[in-house]
Scaffold this motif. Structure first.
Motif, PDB file in Angstrom:
ATOM      1  N   UNK A 109      34.718  49.385  43.286  1.00  0.00           N
ATOM      2  CA  UNK A 109      35.766  49.971  42.456  1.00  0.00           C
ATOM      3  C   UNK A 109      36.996  49.071  42.404  1.00  0.00           C
ATOM      4  N   UNK A 110      37.314  48.431  43.517  1.00  0.00           N
ATOM      5  CA  UNK A 110      38.486  47.556  43.586  1.00  0.00           C
ATOM      6  C   UNK A 110      38.137  46.095  43.354  1.00  0.00           C
ATOM      7  N   UNK A 111      36.993  45.646  43.861  1.00  0.00           N
ATOM      8  CA  UNK A 111      36.704  44.209  43.856  1.00  0.00           C
ATOM      9  C   UNK A 111      36.068  43.714  42.562  1.00  0.00           C
ATOM     10  N   UNK A 112      35.285  44.567  41.887  1.00  0.00           N
ATOM     11  CA  UNK A 112      34.634  44.097  40.667  1.00  0.00           C
ATOM     12  C   UNK A 112      35.642  43.664  39.608  1.00  0.00           C
ATOM     13  N   UNK A 113      36.709  44.440  39.337  1.00  0.00           N
ATOM     14  CA  UNK A 113      37.663  43.977  38.325  1.00  0.00           C
ATOM     15  C   UNK A 113      38.274  42.629  38.658  1.00  0.00           C
ATOM     16  N   UNK A 114      38.547  42.383  39.943  1.00  0.00           N
ATOM     17  CA  UNK A 114      39.099  41.088  40.331  1.00  0.00           C
ATOM     18  C   UNK A 114      38.089  39.972  40.096  1.00  0.00           C
ATOM     19  N   UNK A 115      36.835  40.249  40.395  1.00  0.00           N
ATOM     20  CA  UNK A 115      35.798  39.241  40.187  1.00  0.00           C
ATOM     21  C   UNK A 115      35.604  38.970  38.696  1.00  0.00           C
ATOM     22  N   UNK A 116      35.666  40.020  37.903  1.00  0.00           N
ATOM     23  CA  UNK A 116      35.536  39.857  36.445  1.00  0.00           C
ATOM     24  C   UNK A 116      36.661  38.983  35.912  1.00  0.00           C
ATOM     25  N   UNK A 117      37.882  39.251  36.363  1.00  0.00           N
ATOM     26  CA  UNK A 117      39.012  38.433  35.934  1.00  0.00           C
ATOM     27  C   UNK A 117      38.848  36.994  36.422  1.00  0.00           C
TER      28      UNK A 117
ATOM     29  N   UNK B 178      25.953  36.380  37.590  1.00  0.00           N
ATOM     30  CA  UNK B 178      25.963  37.834  37.447  1.00  0.00           C
ATOM     31  C   UNK B 178      26.870  38.430  38.511  1.00  0.00           C
ATOM     32  N   UNK B 179      27.643  39.449  38.126  1.00  0.00           N
ATOM     33  CA  UNK B 179      28.535  40.144  39.050  1.00  0.00           C
ATOM     34  C   UNK B 179      28.038  41.569  39.242  1.00  0.00           C
ATOM     35  N   UNK B 180      27.966  42.009  40.486  1.00  0.00           N
ATOM     36  CA  UNK B 180      27.499  43.364  40.785  1.00  0.00           C
ATOM     37  C   UNK B 180      28.517  44.037  41.698  1.00  0.00           C
ATOM     38  N   UNK B 181      29.229  45.027  41.163  1.00  0.00           N
ATOM     39  CA  UNK B 181      30.147  45.814  41.969  1.00  0.00           C
ATOM     40  C   UNK B 181      29.438  47.039  42.521  1.00  0.00           C
ATOM     41  N   UNK B 182      29.546  47.256  43.819  1.00  0.00           N
ATOM     42  CA  UNK B 182      28.889  48.382  44.483  1.00  0.00           C
ATOM     43  C   UNK B 182      29.990  49.317  44.963  1.00  0.00           C
ATOM     44  N   UNK B 183      30.223  50.383  44.209  1.00  0.00           N
ATOM     45  CA  UNK B 183      31.312  51.286  44.513  1.00  0.00           C
ATOM     46  C   UNK B 183      30.856  52.726  44.561  1.00  0.00           C
TER      47      UNK B 183
ATOM     48  N   UNK C  32      49.167  34.824  52.737  1.00  0.00           N
ATOM     49  CA  UNK C  32      48.676  36.117  52.263  1.00  0.00           C
ATOM     50  C   UNK C  32      48.654  37.135  53.392  1.00  0.00           C
ATOM     51  N   UNK C  33      48.746  38.426  53.022  1.00  0.00           N
ATOM     52  CA  UNK C  33      48.521  39.479  53.995  1.00  0.00           C
ATOM     53  C   UNK C  33      47.151  40.106  53.733  1.00  0.00           C
ATOM     54  N   UNK C  34      46.827  41.147  54.485  1.00  0.00           N
ATOM     55  CA  UNK C  34      45.479  41.724  54.421  1.00  0.00           C
ATOM     56  C   UNK C  34      45.133  42.215  53.021  1.00  0.00           C
ATOM     57  N   UNK C  35      46.123  42.698  52.290  1.00  0.00           N
ATOM     58  CA  UNK C  35      45.857  43.178  50.939  1.00  0.00           C
ATOM     59  C   UNK C  35      45.870  42.083  49.897  1.00  0.00           C
ATOM     60  N   UNK C  36      46.886  41.213  49.946  1.00  0.00           N
ATOM     61  CA  UNK C  36      47.028  40.209  48.895  1.00  0.00           C
ATOM     62  C   UNK C  36      45.963  39.124  48.946  1.00  0.00           C
ATOM     63  N   UNK C  37      45.253  39.022  50.075  1.00  0.00           N
ATOM     64  CA  UNK C  37      44.228  37.976  50.171  1.00  0.00           C
ATOM     65  C   UNK C  37      42.997  38.291  49.334  1.00  0.00           C
ATOM     66  N   UNK C  38      42.854  39.543  48.873  1.00  0.00           N
ATOM     67  CA  UNK C  38      41.617  39.926  48.198  1.00  0.00           C
ATOM     68  C   UNK C  38      41.332  39.091  46.959  1.00  0.00           C
ATOM     69  N   UNK C  39      42.321  38.969  46.060  1.00  0.00           N
ATOM     70  CA  UNK C  39      42.083  38.257  44.807  1.00  0.00           C
ATOM     71  C   UNK C  39      41.687  36.798  45.033  1.00  0.00           C
ATOM     72  N   UNK C  40      42.429  36.016  45.817  1.00  0.00           N
ATOM     73  CA  UNK C  40      41.994  34.631  46.043  1.00  0.00           C
ATOM     74  C   UNK C  40      40.682  34.537  46.799  1.00  0.00           C
TER      75      UNK C  40
END
Length: 305
Positions: free
Chosen positions: A77-85, A98-103, A277-285
Motif C-alpha cells: 500500500x505504501x511502497x508500490x506507489x514509490x516504486x512506480x514513481x 515488473x512491479x508487484x505490491x503486496x498489501x 535519512x531517518x527511518x521514514x524518509x529512507x523508504x523512497x531512496x
C-alpha cells in the motif's frame, strides 16, 4: 481462488517523509491518487480467511527470452506507489521490470495489525514497549504469509506474465526487512536478490540473529558457497528519532548483518549507510536502489552510490 481483477486509481508516493517514527511505524500519511497505464489490482487469498491486495505494474516492451525481471514490494500500500514513481523516473530500461505490491485491502496505509502478524515470529510480550505490553498485537504469522507468497502469489503472477524465476527481487523495510532476512536465512532460493532497508533486527530480543547464525553455519558446512549466486543490499538510516527508536536501531543492526553476510563467497553483498535519512524518509531512496538491484546492478556498486 480466482481473483476478480479490477482497475483503480493508484497512490502516488509523497516526497520524503519528515519525521522519524518508531521502527515499526507506517511511513507518513496516505499519498495522493494517480493513475497509470499497465497497472492492475486484484485481491488474492490463501483459503485461510485473509486476502491480500496485489498491485501489478506490467513491464513495457516484449519480454526477454527468459521472462521479465520482477520486484516484489512488501507493505505494498505504501511502497508500490514509490516504486512506480521510481520506475517512471529511472529512464530507459527500468520500464522492463515488473512491479508487484503486496498489501492489504483498503486505501492508504497498510493494516498495522496484519503487518505485526504476517511479518514476525512468535513474539514474547515483554519485548514490546510500554504502550503495547498490556495489549500486545498478534504475532507469529510469517510462516503462513511466506507460504502464500510461494504457493499462491508466485503461480498467479506467472499466469499473468512471463516472469524470469531467476530474476526475482524482494524489497522490505522495517518489519518487512526483518521478514526479508527470515526468507534469506531459511529459503534463500526464493529470490535472487534482497533489498532490505532498516530491518528490525531488534525485534523479539533479536531472535533473527539465531536464524542468521544457523544460516552462516550451514554455509560453512557447504564450503562457504551458496547453491546459486544471491545478491543482498542492506541499508540503514542515520538520523536519530525518538529515544526508544534510537536504542532499538543500535548495534547489532543491519551494518553487522551485512558484514557477516559479506564473508560468504557465494553472496554478493552491499551495505548502504544513509546518514542523511531517518527511518521514514529512507523508504523512497531505498526503493529506488531496490529497482536498480532488480535491473541487475551489483549491490556493491549501488552501495557505493
Amino acid at each position: 481462488m480466482s481473483p476478480t481483477v479490477h482497475r483503480r486509481a493508484l497512490l502516488a508516493a509523497l516526497p520524503a517523509l519528515s519525521a522519524a517514527r518508531s521502527a515499526t511505524a507506517q511511513p507518513g500519511p496516505p499519498p495522493e491518487a494517480v493513475s497509470g497505464p499497465g497497472i492492475e489490482t486484484f485481491d488474492l487469498g490463501s483459503g485461510a480467511g485473509h486476502e491480500w491486495r496485489i498491485t501489478l505494474a506490467r513491464p513495457e516492451g516484449p519480454p526477454p527470452a527468459g521472462g521479465y525481471p520482477c520486484l516484489w514490494l512488501l507493505d505494498g500500500n505504501a511502497t508500490f506507489p514509490m516504486a512506480w514513481r521510481a520506475r517512471q523516473q529511472a529512464g530507459a530500461g527500468a520500464g522492463g521490470v515488473a512491479l508487484v505490491g503486496i498489501g492489504h485491502p483498503g486505501e492508504g496505509r497498510p493494516d498495522n495489525a496484519r503487518r505485526f502478524l504476517e511479518l514476525t515470529p512468535p513474539t514474547v510480550p515483554e519485548t514490546f514497549g510500554e504502550r503495547r505490553r498490556e495489549d500486545p498485537p498478534e504475532t507469529g504469522g510469517r510462516g503462513a504469509f511466506l507460504a502464500f507468497l510461494d504457493t499462491v502469489l508466485r503461480p498467479e503472477l506467472q499466469r499473468r506474465l512471463p516472469l524470469d524465476p531467476g530474476r526475482m527481487t524482494l524489497f522490505g523495510h522495517s518489519l518487512g526487512g526483518l521478514f526479508g532476512l527470515h526468507v534469506l536465512f531459511t529459503r534463500p532460493e526464493m529470490f535472487e536478490a534482497y533489498a532490505l532497508a532498516d530491518p528490525s533486527i531488534w525485534w523479539n530480543r533479536r531472535s533473527i540473529l539465531d536464524e542468521q547464525a544457523a544460516f552462516l553455519a550451514g554455509m560453512r558446512l557447504a564450503g562457504g558457497r551458496a547453491a546459486r549466486p544471491v545478491r543482498v543490499l542492506v541499508s540503514i538510516s542515520g538520523k536519530p528519532g525518538r529515544a526508544e527508536s534510537v536504542a532499538r536501531m543500535g548495534p547489532p543492526n543491519g551494518r553487522d548483518t551485512a558484514a557477516a553476510l559479506a564473508a560468504i563467497p557465494g553472496l554478493r553483498v552491499g551495505f548502504r549507510d544513509m546518514p542523511e535519512e531517518n527511518h521514514g524518509t529512507m523508504m523512497a531512496p531505498s526503493i529506488s536502489n531496490a529497482l536498480k538491484l532488480a535491473l541487475g546492478r551489483s549491490p556493491e556498486e549501488i552501495a557505493a552510490g
